[in-house]
Design an enzyme around this catalytic site. Sequence first.
Site, PDB file in Angstrom:
ATOM      1  N   LEU A 143      14.471  -8.865   1.781  1.00  0.00           N
ATOM      2  CA  LEU A 143      15.007  -8.478   3.086  1.00  0.00           C
ATOM      3  C   LEU A 143      15.666  -9.657   3.806  1.00  0.00           C
ATOM      4  N   ALA A 171       9.333  -2.493   3.407  1.00  0.00           N
ATOM      5  CA  ALA A 171       9.042  -3.934   3.346  1.00  0.00           C
ATOM      6  C   ALA A 171       8.954  -4.520   4.754  1.00  0.00           C
ATOM      7  N   SER A 202       6.176   1.690  13.816  1.00  0.00           N
ATOM      8  CA  SER A 202       4.722   1.536  13.917  1.00  0.00           C
ATOM      9  C   SER A 202       4.175   1.860  15.297  1.00  0.00           C
ATOM     10  N   GLN A 218       6.714  -8.106   6.972  1.00  0.00           N
ATOM     11  CA  GLN A 218       5.519  -8.918   7.184  1.00  0.00           C
ATOM     12  C   GLN A 218       4.667  -8.026   8.079  1.00  0.00           C
ATOM     13  N   SER A 219       3.644  -7.411   7.534  1.00  0.00           N
ATOM     14  CA  SER A 219       2.998  -6.290   8.224  1.00  0.00           C
ATOM     15  C   SER A 219       1.657  -6.621   8.858  1.00  0.00           C
ATOM     16  N   GLU A 266       2.041   0.175  16.601  1.00  0.00           N
ATOM     17  CA  GLU A 266       1.862  -1.132  17.237  1.00  0.00           C
ATOM     18  C   GLU A 266       2.931  -1.338  18.322  1.00  0.00           C
ATOM     19  N   TYR A 304       4.713  -9.140  15.798  1.00  0.00           N
ATOM     20  CA  TYR A 304       4.951  -8.039  14.856  1.00  0.00           C
ATOM     21  C   TYR A 304       5.419  -6.788  15.618  1.00  0.00           C
ATOM     22  N   ARG A 337      -5.484  -0.598   0.528  1.00  0.00           N
ATOM     23  CA  ARG A 337      -5.153  -1.393   1.709  1.00  0.00           C
ATOM     24  C   ARG A 337      -5.377  -2.872   1.418  1.00  0.00           C
ATOM     25  N   GLN A 378       0.832  -1.218   0.000  1.00  0.00           N
ATOM     26  CA  GLN A 378       0.000   0.000   0.000  1.00  0.00           C
ATOM     27  C   GLN A 378       0.860   1.259   0.000  1.00  0.00           C
TER      28      GLN A 378
HETATM   29  P1  NAP Z   1       1.919  -3.947   3.007  1.00  0.00           P
HETATM   30  O1  NAP Z   1       0.867  -3.424   2.105  1.00  0.00           O
HETATM   31  O2  NAP Z   1       1.696  -5.226   3.738  1.00  0.00           O
HETATM   32  O3  NAP Z   1       3.260  -4.101   2.126  1.00  0.00           O
HETATM   33  C1  NAP Z   1       4.372  -4.806   2.600  1.00  0.00           C
HETATM   34  C2  NAP Z   1       5.433  -4.841   1.520  1.00  0.00           C
HETATM   35  O4  NAP Z   1       6.588  -5.554   2.018  1.00  0.00           O
HETATM   36  C3  NAP Z   1       5.000  -5.587   0.229  1.00  0.00           C
HETATM   37  O5  NAP Z   1       5.531  -4.896  -0.876  1.00  0.00           O
HETATM   38  C4  NAP Z   1       5.689  -6.939   0.386  1.00  0.00           C
HETATM   39  O6  NAP Z   1       5.953  -7.574  -0.845  1.00  0.00           O
HETATM   40  C5  NAP Z   1       6.995  -6.503   1.030  1.00  0.00           C
HETATM   41  N1  NAP Z   1       7.739  -7.586   1.683  1.00  0.00           N
HETATM   42  C6  NAP Z   1       7.313  -8.408   2.659  1.00  0.00           C
HETATM   43  N2  NAP Z   1       8.305  -9.249   3.022  1.00  0.00           N
HETATM   44  C7  NAP Z   1       9.378  -8.947   2.245  1.00  0.00           C
HETATM   45  C8  NAP Z   1      10.688  -9.455   2.125  1.00  0.00           C
HETATM   46  N3  NAP Z   1      11.113 -10.488   2.886  1.00  0.00           N
HETATM   47  N4  NAP Z   1      11.533  -8.897   1.230  1.00  0.00           N
HETATM   48  C9  NAP Z   1      11.112  -7.885   0.453  1.00  0.00           C
HETATM   49  N5  NAP Z   1       9.869  -7.361   0.493  1.00  0.00           N
HETATM   50  C10 NAP Z   1       9.026  -7.899   1.376  1.00  0.00           C
HETATM   51  O7  NAP Z   1       2.321  -2.850   4.098  1.00  0.00           O
HETATM   52  P2  NAP Z   1       2.008  -1.266   4.118  1.00  0.00           P
HETATM   53  O8  NAP Z   1       0.678  -1.056   4.766  1.00  0.00           O
HETATM   54  O9  NAP Z   1       2.306  -0.684   2.805  1.00  0.00           O
HETATM   55  O10 NAP Z   1       3.086  -0.785   5.175  1.00  0.00           O
HETATM   56  C11 NAP Z   1       4.392  -0.401   4.794  1.00  0.00           C
HETATM   57  C12 NAP Z   1       5.324  -0.487   5.997  1.00  0.00           C
HETATM   58  O11 NAP Z   1       4.862   0.377   7.022  1.00  0.00           O
HETATM   59  C13 NAP Z   1       5.421  -1.874   6.636  1.00  0.00           C
HETATM   60  O12 NAP Z   1       6.737  -2.017   7.132  1.00  0.00           O
HETATM   61  C14 NAP Z   1       4.449  -1.792   7.797  1.00  0.00           C
HETATM   62  O13 NAP Z   1       4.807  -2.713   8.798  1.00  0.00           O
HETATM   63  C15 NAP Z   1       4.650  -0.355   8.226  1.00  0.00           C
HETATM   64  N6  NAP Z   1       3.504   0.297   8.882  1.00  0.00           N
HETATM   65  C16 NAP Z   1       2.299   0.295   8.260  1.00  0.00           C
HETATM   66  C17 NAP Z   1       1.244   0.963   8.857  1.00  0.00           C
HETATM   67  C18 NAP Z   1      -0.114   1.008   8.208  1.00  0.00           C
HETATM   68  O14 NAP Z   1      -1.073   1.352   8.902  1.00  0.00           O
HETATM   69  N7  NAP Z   1      -0.216   0.709   6.932  1.00  0.00           N
HETATM   70  C19 NAP Z   1       1.446   1.630  10.085  1.00  0.00           C
HETATM   71  C20 NAP Z   1       2.706   1.621  10.652  1.00  0.00           C
HETATM   72  C21 NAP Z   1       3.741   0.971  10.037  1.00  0.00           C
HETATM   73  P3  NAP Z   1       4.887  -8.573  -1.550  1.00  0.00           P
HETATM   74  O15 NAP Z   1       3.962  -7.668  -2.328  1.00  0.00           O
HETATM   75  O16 NAP Z   1       5.774  -9.409  -2.392  1.00  0.00           O
HETATM   76  O17 NAP Z   1       4.181  -9.303  -0.455  1.00  0.00           O
HETATM   77  N1  GDD Z   2      -7.655  -7.556  10.575  1.00  0.00           N
HETATM   78  C1  GDD Z   2      -8.757  -7.620  11.326  1.00  0.00           C
HETATM   79  N2  GDD Z   2      -9.789  -8.438  10.924  1.00  0.00           N
HETATM   80  N3  GDD Z   2      -8.814  -6.880  12.448  1.00  0.00           N
HETATM   81  C2  GDD Z   2      -9.967  -6.937  13.176  1.00  0.00           C
HETATM   82  C3  GDD Z   2     -11.061  -7.728  12.805  1.00  0.00           C
HETATM   83  C4  GDD Z   2     -10.966  -8.533  11.639  1.00  0.00           C
HETATM   84  O1  GDD Z   2     -11.874  -9.268  11.262  1.00  0.00           O
HETATM   85  N4  GDD Z   2     -12.052  -7.549  13.722  1.00  0.00           N
HETATM   86  C5  GDD Z   2     -11.592  -6.674  14.612  1.00  0.00           C
HETATM   87  N5  GDD Z   2     -10.326  -6.296  14.306  1.00  0.00           N
HETATM   88  C6  GDD Z   2      -9.476  -5.385  15.087  1.00  0.00           C
HETATM   89  C7  GDD Z   2      -8.107  -5.976  15.441  1.00  0.00           C
HETATM   90  O2  GDD Z   2      -8.220  -6.875  16.543  1.00  0.00           O
HETATM   91  C8  GDD Z   2      -7.350  -4.698  15.763  1.00  0.00           C
HETATM   92  O3  GDD Z   2      -7.600  -4.308  17.092  1.00  0.00           O
HETATM   93  C9  GDD Z   2      -7.981  -3.653  14.835  1.00  0.00           C
HETATM   94  O4  GDD Z   2      -9.192  -4.242  14.325  1.00  0.00           O
HETATM   95  C10 GDD Z   2      -7.111  -3.242  13.662  1.00  0.00           C
HETATM   96  O5  GDD Z   2      -6.623  -4.410  13.020  1.00  0.00           O
HETATM   97  P1  GDD Z   2      -5.839  -4.329  11.633  1.00  0.00           P
HETATM   98  O6  GDD Z   2      -6.613  -3.552  10.653  1.00  0.00           O
HETATM   99  O7  GDD Z   2      -5.431  -5.715  11.277  1.00  0.00           O
HETATM  100  O8  GDD Z   2      -4.560  -3.423  11.967  1.00  0.00           O
HETATM  101  P2  GDD Z   2      -3.544  -3.419  13.202  1.00  0.00           P
HETATM  102  O9  GDD Z   2      -3.857  -2.205  14.019  1.00  0.00           O
HETATM  103  O10 GDD Z   2      -3.482  -4.716  13.886  1.00  0.00           O
HETATM  104  O11 GDD Z   2      -2.151  -3.222  12.449  1.00  0.00           O
HETATM  105  C11 GDD Z   2      -2.026  -2.246  11.429  1.00  0.00           C
HETATM  106  O12 GDD Z   2      -1.614  -1.023  11.982  1.00  0.00           O
HETATM  107  C12 GDD Z   2      -0.300  -1.022  12.563  1.00  0.00           C
HETATM  108  C13 GDD Z   2      -0.061   0.371  13.115  1.00  0.00           C
HETATM  109  O13 GDD Z   2      -0.643   0.493  14.371  1.00  0.00           O
HETATM  110  C14 GDD Z   2      -1.022  -2.784  10.402  1.00  0.00           C
HETATM  111  O14 GDD Z   2      -1.025  -1.952   9.277  1.00  0.00           O
HETATM  112  C15 GDD Z   2       0.381  -2.810  10.958  1.00  0.00           C
HETATM  113  O15 GDD Z   2       1.305  -3.164   9.921  1.00  0.00           O
HETATM  114  C16 GDD Z   2       0.699  -1.406  11.493  1.00  0.00           C
HETATM  115  O16 GDD Z   2       2.005  -1.365  12.006  1.00  0.00           O
END
Ligand code: NAP
Ligand code: GDD
Length: 333
Positions: free
Chosen positions: A61, A83, A127, A85-86, A129, A151, A186, A16
């Site tokens: 990675l 990158a 994050s 495992q997110s 998290e 994570y 997303r 994303q």
């Molecule tokens: P995402 O959509 O899950 O994308 C993850 C990316 O990492 C994908 O391109 C995936 O490639 C790649 N990847 C996973 N394992 C890898 C490996 N071993 N080597 C190389 N590439 C690898 O995550 P995102 O939402 O864009 O988030 C980007 C970053 O921000 C992540 O580090 C996440 O933990 C962090 N973050 C996200 C949020 C959020 O709310 N979105 C908040 C805080 C931090 P594939 O397409 O091949 O799977």
């Molecule tokens: N995924 C998911 N699926 N979450 C659920 C569900 C469901 O069916 N029902 C309730 N939830 C609740 C989860 O228990 C969590 O409390 C909340 O919804 C958000 O879950 P996610 O959307 O999976 O995100 P996250 O907060 O666990 O993690 C995301 O945000 C982090 C930053 O705080 C990810 O993007 C992480 O990579 C990122 O670091």
Amino acid sequence: MTSTPKRALITGITGQDGSYLAEFLLARDYEVVGMVRRSSTVNFERLGHLQDRIEFVPGDLLDEVSLIHLLRTHRPAEVYNLAAQSFVQTSFSQPVLTAESTALGVTRVLDAIRFVDPTIRFYQASSSEMFGKVVEVPQRESTPFYPRSPYGVAKVYGHWITVNYRESYGLHASSGILFNHESERRGLEFVTRKISYGVAKIKLGLADELRLGNLEAQRDWGYAGDYVEAMWLMLQQDEPGDYVVATGETHSVREFCELAFAHAGLDYRDHVVQDERFFRPAEVDLLVGDPSKARQVLGWQPRTSFPELVQQMVDADLELVRSDLERHRAPRL
Ligand code: NAP
Ligand code: GDD
């Protein structure tokens, strides 16, 4: 005289944030190099519109040599390490794999930078998290971490190794502590997209219920398109640093459901079913960030409100499900 464009390497470009950051940098005339890991199918769903403007390079990675090789070959001025495992839920079932990429992967990138060119500027995707079972509300840069998932633990490692390499070797390494940010790009497994996509399926008659876990969890949800600007701003500062990036507002999963279903003329109480399978072994109950430092130092602030985000995601999924239906494609989830 024209100046040479800056080159940036993005790990996680197929994700994303990778897609929004690539768009953002291309609009600023960067040359964008995107690291892609090998898979048996092409995975450019989020990048189709940018495909011919990005140079894709193989790397993983988990493989240090691939990282050294691509830094040596492409010589970026900036590296954005997105990158990982997110997905939190998966980290409970695959904790070691999560640590390999989300924790140790950061050290591999930092070491490759140190080895090839220590002047490269580095962004680490930390994050909210990491705050987990929060010890302070709202959470700021100085709030102690208390991660609640493999994570979260891995991200704490990634955060501190970034700080450590900055302090030990003088790298321009910054860590963005980003709170949840969402969009129509997303992954379908995250709760916001699961809801917007579920609403679309119900509205268009493909389903009647949506099974979710904990509806009371609260998150500080922003729009991903706004957040990538903060990543870039961090690398434009004279000094590296750590920044909370958030909206400062928190909402429950239940509120997200309420707004998303209502936007499609539905009542979530008629469709949402709670299912044990989606509860986590340890939960993060409440996240809300204080983005004052990002506002004051970077001049960054979010532009998209919570209701706008929800509506935008539901509208996009209504469109997507409609067009899949027209093309006789099976639902994606
Ligand atoms: P995402 O959509 O899950 O994308 C993850 C990316 O990492 C994908 O391109 C995936 O490639 C790649 N990847 C996973 N394992 C890898 C490996 N071993 N080597 C190389 N590439 C690898 O995550 P995102 O939402 O864009 O988030 C980007 C970053 O921000 C992540 O580090 C996440 O933990 C962090 N973050 C996200 C949020 C959020 O709310 N979105 C908040 C805080 C931090 P594939 O397409 O091949 O799977
Ligand atoms: N995924 C998911 N699926 N979450 C659920 C569900 C469901 O069916 N029902 C309730 N939830 C609740 C989860 O228990 C969590 O409390 C909340 O919804 C958000 O879950 P996610 O959307 O999976 O995100 P996250 O907060 O666990 O993690 C995301 O945000 C982090 C930053 O705080 C990810 O993007 C992480 O990579 C990122 O670091």
